[in-house]
Design a protein around this motif. Structure first.
Motif, mmCIF file in Angstrom:
data_model
loop_
_atom_site.group_PDB
_atom_site.id
_atom_site.type_symbol
_atom_site.label_atom_id
_atom_site.label_comp_id
_atom_site.label_asym_id
_atom_site.label_seq_id
_atom_site.Cartn_x
_atom_site.Cartn_y
_atom_site.Cartn_z
ATOM 1 N N GLU A 32 0.879 -1.243 0.017
ATOM 2 C CA GLU A 32 0.061 0.060 0.185
ATOM 3 C C GLU A 32 0.809 1.317 -0.067
ATOM 4 O O GLU A 32 0.703 2.028 -0.655
ATOM 5 C CB GLU A 32 -1.002 -0.064 1.067
ATOM 6 C CG GLU A 32 -1.679 1.176 1.118
ATOM 7 C CD GLU A 32 -2.744 1.214 2.543
ATOM 8 O OE1 GLU A 32 -3.281 2.331 2.990
ATOM 9 O OE2 GLU A 32 -3.275 0.049 2.955
ATOM 10 N N ALA A 33 1.855 1.222 0.809
ATOM 11 C CA ALA A 33 2.811 2.476 0.874
ATOM 12 C C ALA A 33 3.587 2.678 -0.300
ATOM 13 O O ALA A 33 3.702 3.765 -0.864
ATOM 14 C CB ALA A 33 3.720 2.187 2.038
ATOM 15 N N LEU A 34 3.804 1.690 -1.250
ATOM 16 C CA LEU A 34 4.441 1.778 -2.348
ATOM 17 C C LEU A 34 3.545 1.791 -3.544
ATOM 18 O O LEU A 34 4.144 1.772 -4.671
ATOM 19 C CB LEU A 34 5.637 0.572 -2.445
ATOM 20 C CG LEU A 34 6.667 0.383 -1.406
ATOM 21 C CD1 LEU A 34 7.217 -0.822 -1.722
ATOM 22 C CD2 LEU A 34 7.632 1.621 -1.749
ATOM 23 N N ASN A 35 2.245 1.734 -3.325
ATOM 24 C CA ASN A 35 1.376 2.015 -4.313
ATOM 25 C C ASN A 35 1.387 0.630 -5.332
ATOM 26 O O ASN A 35 1.152 0.814 -6.400
ATOM 27 C CB ASN A 35 1.234 3.264 -4.962
ATOM 28 C CG ASN A 35 0.129 3.413 -5.681
ATOM 29 O OD1 ASN A 35 -0.842 3.040 -5.315
ATOM 30 N ND2 ASN A 35 0.142 4.373 -6.904
ATOM 31 N N ILE A 36 1.389 -0.554 -4.702
ATOM 32 C CA ILE A 36 1.382 -1.516 -5.436
ATOM 33 C C ILE A 36 0.216 -2.360 -5.264
ATOM 34 O O ILE A 36 -0.185 -2.591 -3.982
ATOM 35 C CB ILE A 36 2.684 -2.621 -5.224
ATOM 36 C CG1 ILE A 36 3.860 -1.766 -5.440
ATOM 37 C CG2 ILE A 36 2.636 -3.929 -5.836
ATOM 38 C CD1 ILE A 36 5.222 -2.481 -4.999
ATOM 39 N N GLU A 37 -0.501 -3.080 -6.160
ATOM 40 C CA GLU A 37 -1.581 -3.810 -5.942
ATOM 41 C C GLU A 37 -1.172 -5.304 -5.671
ATOM 42 O O GLU A 37 -0.570 -5.826 -6.655
ATOM 43 C CB GLU A 37 -2.718 -3.737 -6.809
ATOM 44 C CG GLU A 37 -3.850 -4.337 -6.536
ATOM 45 C CD GLU A 37 -5.309 -4.088 -7.655
ATOM 46 O OE1 GLU A 37 -5.951 -4.955 -7.566
ATOM 47 O OE2 GLU A 37 -4.958 -3.052 -8.157
ATOM 48 N N ILE A 38 -1.604 -5.947 -4.666
ATOM 49 C CA ILE A 38 -1.395 -7.368 -4.464
ATOM 50 C C ILE A 38 -2.613 -8.167 -5.146
ATOM 51 O O ILE A 38 -3.599 -7.974 -4.797
ATOM 52 C CB ILE A 38 -0.976 -7.688 -3.272
ATOM 53 C CG1 ILE A 38 0.169 -7.041 -2.650
ATOM 54 C CG2 ILE A 38 -0.833 -9.543 -2.910
ATOM 55 C CD1 ILE A 38 1.368 -7.351 -3.215
ATOM 56 N N ILE A 39 -2.227 -9.181 -5.975
ATOM 57 C CA ILE A 39 -3.160 -10.097 -6.463
ATOM 58 C C ILE A 39 -2.790 -11.360 -6.078
ATOM 59 O O ILE A 39 -1.605 -11.621 -6.274
ATOM 60 C CB ILE A 39 -3.384 -10.087 -8.129
ATOM 61 C CG1 ILE A 39 -3.758 -8.737 -8.541
ATOM 62 C CG2 ILE A 39 -4.186 -11.019 -8.679
ATOM 63 C CD1 ILE A 39 -3.601 -8.330 -9.939
ATOM 64 N N TYR A 40 -3.623 -12.303 -5.481
ATOM 65 C CA TYR A 40 -3.489 -13.613 -5.150
ATOM 66 C C TYR A 40 -3.835 -14.558 -6.189
ATOM 67 O O TYR A 40 -5.087 -14.362 -6.700
ATOM 68 C CB TYR A 40 -4.140 -13.927 -3.766
ATOM 69 C CG TYR A 40 -3.401 -13.230 -2.660
ATOM 70 C CD1 TYR A 40 -2.146 -13.520 -2.238
ATOM 71 C CD2 TYR A 40 -3.789 -11.849 -2.373
ATOM 72 C CE1 TYR A 40 -1.571 -12.899 -1.268
ATOM 73 C CE2 TYR A 40 -3.216 -11.367 -1.154
ATOM 74 C CZ TYR A 40 -1.994 -11.823 -0.967
ATOM 75 O OH TYR A 40 -1.448 -10.926 0.073
ATOM 76 N N SER A 41 -2.994 -15.668 -6.506
ATOM 77 C CA SER A 41 -3.211 -16.658 -7.641
ATOM 78 C C SER A 41 -3.019 -17.888 -6.758
ATOM 79 O O SER A 41 -2.498 -18.050 -5.787
ATOM 80 C CB SER A 41 -2.202 -16.618 -8.732
ATOM 81 O OG SER A 41 -1.987 -17.803 -9.395
ATOM 82 N N GLU A 42 -3.544 -19.011 -7.525
ATOM 83 C CA GLU A 42 -3.520 -20.468 -7.054
ATOM 84 C C GLU A 42 -1.860 -20.815 -6.968
ATOM 85 O O GLU A 42 -1.583 -21.601 -6.025
ATOM 86 C CB GLU A 42 -4.457 -21.330 -7.903
ATOM 87 C CG GLU A 42 -5.805 -21.039 -7.435
ATOM 88 C CD GLU A 42 -6.011 -21.126 -6.121
ATOM 89 O OE1 GLU A 42 -5.700 -21.951 -5.209
ATOM 90 O OE2 GLU A 42 -6.904 -20.350 -5.505
ATOM 91 N N SER A 43 -1.032 -20.356 -7.939
ATOM 92 C CA SER A 43 0.105 -20.729 -8.062
ATOM 93 C C SER A 43 1.252 -20.018 -8.559
ATOM 94 O O SER A 43 2.271 -20.484 -8.328
ATOM 95 C CB SER A 43 0.128 -22.325 -8.825
ATOM 96 O OG SER A 43 -0.522 -22.131 -10.247
#
Length: 155
Positions: A32-43
Motif C-alpha cells: 500500500e505504501a509503495l502503491n502496488i496492488e497485490i493479486i493472489y493466484s493459485e500457483s
C-alpha cells in the motif's frame, strides 16, 4: 559493518516507510505504501507494472516471493519471455539476492544481535532453508570483515 548497495537500498526503503522492527513487516502495508496492488493466484507469482501476483501459500513463502518480486519492481524492465535466457538468469539471481536482504534486512539483524537460525525464525516470517542461507550470508560477510587482507603480487 560495510553495507552493500542492496543493503543500503533496503534500509532506505524501510526507513522511508517508517519500518524499524521485524514486527512491522507486512506485505499489505508495504504494498500500500509503495502503491502496488497485490493479486493472489493459485500457483503463479510475477510482477506486471504496479501489480504483484503472489500465490496463495503459507505466509513465509509469500513473504519470500514478495521480496523477490519487489526486486523486479524496483530494478527490472521488460518482459522476460522476450529476453535472452542469460539475461533472465541474471535478473532472477538479482531478485533472489535482493529477497534475502529485503525479507531479513541486515540493519535489523544487527539490532537484534542474531546468532542462530532460530533467532531469525523468531523474528522474520521465512522458511527454515531461507533463514539458514541468510544467516550464512550475514555471518560470512561479518567474518570476512575481520580477516586479514591477502595481498597478491601482480605478475
Amino acid at each position: 559493518m560495510y553495507y552493500s548497495d542492496v543493503e543500503k537500498f533496503v534500509e532506505a526503503i524501510y526507513k522511508q516507510l517508517g519500518i524499524q522492527d521485524p514486527e512491522e513487516l507486512s506485505i499489505s502495508a508495504i504494498a500500500e505504501a509503495l502503491n502496488i496492488e497485490i493479486i493472489y493466484s493459485e500457483s503463479i507469482s510475477m510482477r506486471v507494472d504496479h501489480f504483484i501476483v503472489l500465490p496463495r501459500s503459507p505466509l513465509e513463502n509469500r513473504w519470500q516471493i514478495f521480496g523477490h518480486e519487489l526486486c523486479h519492481y524496483f530494478f527490472h524492465e521488460g518482459d522476460q519471455r522476450f529476453m535472452h535466457s542469460l539475461f533472465v538468469d541474471l535478473q532472477e539471481h538479482q531478485a533472489d539476492y535482493f529477497a534475502y536482504h529485503f525479507c531479513i534486512p541486515t540493519f535489523m539483524l544487527q539490532q537484534l544481535h542474531v546468532h542462530s537460525v532460530n533467532d531469525i525464525l523468531q523474528h522474520f516470517p521465512v522458511e527454515f532453508a531461507f533463514a539458514l542461507h541468510r544467516l550464512e550470508m550475514y555471518q560470512n560477510k561479518h567474518f570476512t570483515l575481520y580477516e586479514k587482507p591477502v595481498y597478491y603480487l601482480a605478475v
